[in-house]
Design a protein around this motif. Structure first.
Motif, PDB file in Angstrom:
ATOM      1  N   LYS A 119      -8.855  54.648  29.719  1.00 57.05           N
ATOM      2  CA  LYS A 119      -7.452  54.930  30.011  1.00 57.05           C
ATOM      3  C   LYS A 119      -7.219  55.080  31.512  1.00 57.05           C
ATOM      4  O   LYS A 119      -7.733  55.991  32.147  1.00 57.05           O
ATOM      5  N   HIS A 120      -6.491  54.160  32.074  1.00 60.71           N
ATOM      6  CA  HIS A 120      -5.973  54.239  33.436  1.00 60.71           C
ATOM      7  C   HIS A 120      -4.880  53.183  33.514  1.00 60.71           C
ATOM      8  O   HIS A 120      -5.170  51.993  33.377  1.00 60.71           O
ATOM      9  N   PRO A 121      -3.615  53.598  33.691  1.00 59.43           N
ATOM     10  CA  PRO A 121      -2.500  52.654  33.609  1.00 59.43           C
ATOM     11  C   PRO A 121      -2.638  51.429  34.519  1.00 59.43           C
ATOM     12  O   PRO A 121      -2.389  50.305  34.081  1.00 59.43           O
ATOM     13  N   THR A 122      -3.048  51.625  35.753  1.00 59.44           N
ATOM     14  CA  THR A 122      -3.165  50.498  36.681  1.00 59.44           C
ATOM     15  C   THR A 122      -4.272  49.555  36.242  1.00 59.44           C
ATOM     16  O   THR A 122      -4.091  48.337  36.226  1.00 59.44           O
ATOM     17  N   MET A 123      -5.417  50.104  35.881  1.00 59.06           N
ATOM     18  CA  MET A 123      -6.534  49.260  35.470  1.00 59.06           C
ATOM     19  C   MET A 123      -6.240  48.560  34.139  1.00 59.06           C
ATOM     20  O   MET A 123      -6.647  47.416  33.944  1.00 59.06           O
ATOM     21  N   GLN A 124      -5.542  49.220  33.244  1.00 56.53           N
ATOM     22  CA  GLN A 124      -5.181  48.565  31.985  1.00 56.53           C
ATOM     23  C   GLN A 124      -4.228  47.399  32.260  1.00 56.53           C
ATOM     24  O   GLN A 124      -4.390  46.328  31.687  1.00 56.53           O
ATOM     25  N   ALA A 125      -3.264  47.592  33.151  1.00 55.75           N
ATOM     26  CA  ALA A 125      -2.331  46.513  33.495  1.00 55.75           C
ATOM     27  C   ALA A 125      -3.056  45.359  34.165  1.00 55.75           C
ATOM     28  O   ALA A 125      -2.810  44.190  33.847  1.00 55.75           O
ATOM     29  N   GLN A 126      -3.958  45.664  35.091  1.00 56.88           N
ATOM     30  CA  GLN A 126      -4.712  44.612  35.772  1.00 56.88           C
ATOM     31  C   GLN A 126      -5.583  43.842  34.787  1.00 56.88           C
ATOM     32  O   GLN A 126      -5.608  42.620  34.792  1.00 56.88           O
ATOM     33  N   SER A 127      -6.310  44.560  33.959  1.00 52.77           N
ATOM     34  CA  SER A 127      -7.280  43.906  33.077  1.00 52.77           C
ATOM     35  C   SER A 127      -6.616  43.056  31.999  1.00 52.77           C
ATOM     36  O   SER A 127      -7.190  42.066  31.567  1.00 52.77           O
ATOM     37  N   THR A 128      -5.413  43.407  31.574  1.00 52.67           N
ATOM     38  CA  THR A 128      -4.757  42.595  30.550  1.00 52.67           C
ATOM     39  C   THR A 128      -4.308  41.243  31.098  1.00 52.67           C
ATOM     40  O   THR A 128      -4.044  40.326  30.323  1.00 52.67           O
TER      41      THR A 128
END
Length: 117
Positions: free
Chosen positions: A90-99
């Motif tokens: 869980k980390h909003p920025t990393m989740q957005a980047q990785s998707t």
């Protein structure tokens, strides 16, 4: 603020999801190892520099320590990016980047970042 790098970063941020959405369908969660392209990974890693490339690996918005990713093993980096993409980390920025990355993009990033000292 330097507008040119910011503009390039924004251009990548908008281009990557479009490229990902138009990519040919394939199993993105395949357990088979994908060979990474270091040169493509270098280009994709440009967006990582915003947080992970800062001196002392400390982000100012808000102030928190950012993990050092240069020199990590390709296996660790691949696993971490896949876990962010799947919502296991869980980390909003990393989740957005990785998707915005497909399996090949993640392999390319891992291959490049693992070569850094």
């Amino acid at each position: 603020m330097r507008p040119q790098p910011l503009a390039a970063c924004l251009a990548l941020a908008f281009a990557l999801p479009v490229a990902y959405a138009t990519a040919s369908p394939q199993s993105e969660t395949s357990t088979a190892a994908t060979t990474g392209d270091v040169e493509n990974g270098r280009m994709l890693a440009y967006t990582c520099q915003g947080c992970h490339g800062l001196t002392g690996y400390k982000n100012a918005y808000p102030s928190y320590r950012v993990p050092k990713i240069g020199g990590q093993s390709a296996q660790y980096l691949t696993q971490a990016l896949n876990e962010y993409r799947e919502g296991k980390r869980k980390h909003p920025t990393m989740q957005a980047q990785s998707t915005s990355f497909g399996a090949q993009d993640i392999a390319d990033l891992a291959a490049y970042l693992s070569t850094l000292k």
